[in-house]
Design a protein around this motif. Structure first.
Motif, mmCIF file in Angstrom:
data_model
loop_
_atom_site.group_PDB
_atom_site.id
_atom_site.type_symbol
_atom_site.label_atom_id
_atom_site.label_comp_id
_atom_site.label_asym_id
_atom_site.label_seq_id
_atom_site.Cartn_x
_atom_site.Cartn_y
_atom_site.Cartn_z
ATOM 1 N N PRO A 168 0.786 -1.240 0.000
ATOM 2 C CA PRO A 168 0.000 0.000 0.000
ATOM 3 C C PRO A 168 0.817 1.290 0.000
ATOM 4 O O PRO A 168 0.371 2.304 -0.520
ATOM 5 N N MET A 169 1.998 1.282 0.605
ATOM 6 C CA MET A 169 2.799 2.507 0.709
ATOM 7 C C MET A 169 3.787 2.673 -0.438
ATOM 8 O O MET A 169 4.604 3.586 -0.429
ATOM 9 N N CYS A 170 3.731 1.811 -1.448
ATOM 10 C CA CYS A 170 4.832 1.690 -2.405
ATOM 11 C C CYS A 170 5.147 2.971 -3.165
ATOM 12 O O CYS A 170 6.319 3.273 -3.423
ATOM 13 N N HIS A 171 4.132 3.741 -3.556
ATOM 14 C CA HIS A 171 4.417 4.941 -4.340
ATOM 15 C C HIS A 171 5.018 6.047 -3.481
ATOM 16 O O HIS A 171 5.911 6.768 -3.939
ATOM 17 N N GLU A 172 4.572 6.180 -2.251
ATOM 18 C CA GLU A 172 5.228 7.148 -1.375
ATOM 19 C C GLU A 172 6.650 6.705 -1.078
ATOM 20 O O GLU A 172 7.571 7.527 -1.024
ATOM 21 N N ILE A 173 6.841 5.412 -0.902
ATOM 22 C CA ILE A 173 8.178 4.887 -0.672
ATOM 23 C C ILE A 173 9.076 5.176 -1.881
ATOM 24 O O ILE A 173 10.246 5.546 -1.733
ATOM 25 N N GLY A 174 8.528 5.045 -3.093
ATOM 26 C CA GLY A 174 9.299 5.349 -4.291
ATOM 27 C C GLY A 174 9.797 6.787 -4.297
ATOM 28 O O GLY A 174 10.966 7.059 -4.623
ATOM 29 N N ILE A 175 8.923 7.725 -3.937
ATOM 30 C CA ILE A 175 9.325 9.135 -3.846
ATOM 31 C C ILE A 175 10.437 9.295 -2.823
ATOM 32 O O ILE A 175 11.443 9.983 -3.056
ATOM 33 N N ARG A 176 10.279 8.641 -1.675
ATOM 34 C CA ARG A 176 11.228 8.809 -0.575
ATOM 35 C C ARG A 176 12.561 8.103 -0.857
ATOM 36 O O ARG A 176 13.602 8.527 -0.361
ATOM 37 N N ILE A 177 12.541 7.037 -1.650
ATOM 38 C CA ILE A 177 13.801 6.429 -2.090
ATOM 39 C C ILE A 177 14.556 7.405 -2.986
ATOM 40 O O ILE A 177 15.775 7.596 -2.854
ATOM 41 N N LEU A 178 13.837 8.032 -3.909
ATOM 42 C CA LEU A 178 14.463 8.977 -4.825
ATOM 43 C C LEU A 178 15.059 10.160 -4.066
ATOM 44 O O LEU A 178 16.210 10.562 -4.319
#
Length: 370
Positions: A180-190
């Protein structure tokens, strides 16, 4: 004469290839790349740069047809733009787009972006590659002026969102998390990757605007010179502990067997001072720009990460209440907002226990009203 089709985007005329992409990430074909769906991305660049309200040097390092660079030169007062692309096939499109808009503040360049940014520095650098931006970060950081700005697009969303874990570990040196958090996690990885790369040059970053839309992630950061800024940025990195069976999540500055996901950027994604000055006037996708500006301005930015309402529904084995009604009820107990990242997600300052209690209460109210 360059072969193509003439379109209008924002206040700017653009000559683009006839066989260009109209949706999704698009494909690199034999002609110069152009994607209609990225008009919103270009709108945001224009809106952001207008907030600076000063003379600025701009490098669009992968300009292709020059659509972004020419729009910036035409629609942002006081911008002096270099529209660069490594492909010699792109230059005629860039030059023609400069000509048809009668611009004297935009210059076509046919260089490797690493070479360009090794010799010149700019107030604003835009990096919009096909796929991962990782190979281009060092050059962008080195080519950015003191307190300048860097904008990065990443279209390798499957990697950043945890669907390709091995590639994410190799490319970003991060342990990702899907779900569920994957897209926010993607932003935060970047953002976290950018912070770690900038720290190597004794630079820190200030996130101005970070978002997930369509098929890509996009971040705007300000470069802050000095070891103290670098250390402060590194101190914003966190590791995540997440239990999908209980929905419990918590954060730590250090990784261990419990806090195994990360490192992620744990700080803010937005700077509301900049967002409040952004205006959609003259943009191409004005209604969408207005909607996103409202969402970014309202969205909770104090705490990571979001909750998906379907995730809670599945965990509690209860029906799903309307999100608007649930968010309204949550706000009776603590600050809660919807998020631009997902139409079925929310962010809140409440604890998980409080979220679950309010959820149960809301479901009962909905059932009784029916």
């Amino acid at each position: 004469m360059v072969d193509g089709t003439l379109i209008q985007e924002g206040q700017t005329k653009l000559l683009v290839p006839r066989d260009h992409s109209v949706s999704g990430p698009g494909k690199i074909g034999h002609s110069v790349f152009f994607n209609e769906q990225m008009a919103f991305n270009r709108d945001v660049s224009v809106m952001f740069l207008r907030t600076l309200d000063k003379k600025i040097s701009v490098a669009d390092t992968m300009a292709a047809t020059g659509s972004r660079a020419v729009r910036i030169a035409n629609e942002v007062p006081k911008a002096d733009v270099v529209a660069n692309d490594i492909s010699c096939c792109a230059v005629p499109y860039i030059e023609e787009n400069i000509r048809i808009n009668d611009l004297c503040n935009c210059t076509a360049s046919n260089r490797d972006m690493h070479s360009l940014l090794a010799e010149d520095i700019f107030d604003y650098i835009d990096v919009d590659p096909f796929g991962s931006p990782v190979p281009f970060l060092h050059s962008a950081i080195q080519g950015c002026k003191r307190h300048g700005y860097i904008a990065i697009t990443a279209t390798d969303t499957a990697t950043l969102s945890g669907a390709q874990k091995i590639k994410c570990r190799r490319r970003y040196q991060v342990e990702p998390l899907g779900g569920p958090m994957c897209h926010e996690i993607g932003i935060r990885i970047l953002l976290g990757t950018m912070a770690r790369e900038m720290a190597k040059f004794n630079k820190g970053l200030k996130p101005i605007l970070s978002f997930s839309v369509d098929h890509y992630f996009r971040i705007y950061v300000q470069s802050l010179d000095g070891a103290s800024y670098a250390d402060k940025s590194l101190d914003s990195l966190v590791y995540l502990s997440y239990n999908p069976k209980t929905l419990e999540r918590s954060f730590s500055k250090e990784a261990d067997k419990n806090y195994m996901y990360g490192p992620f950027w744990g700080g803010k994604l937005f700077d509301n001072g900049y967002i409040s000055r952004m205006s959609s006037d003259g943009t191409f996708a004005q209604r969408r720009c207005d909607k996103m500006l409202r969402m970014w301005s309202d969205e909770i930015d104090e705490v990571p990460f979001l909750y998906e309402i379907s995730e809670i529904s599945s965990y509690l084995k209860l029906s799903t209440p309307p999100l608007e009604q649930f968010v309204e009820r949550m706000n009776m107990y603590g600050k809660t907002t919807k998020t631009h990242i997902s139409p079925t997600a929310f962010k809140t300052t409440l604890s998980l226990k409080e979220v679950i209690d309010v959820y149960k209460e809301c479901v009962k109210v909905v059932e009784c009203s029916n």
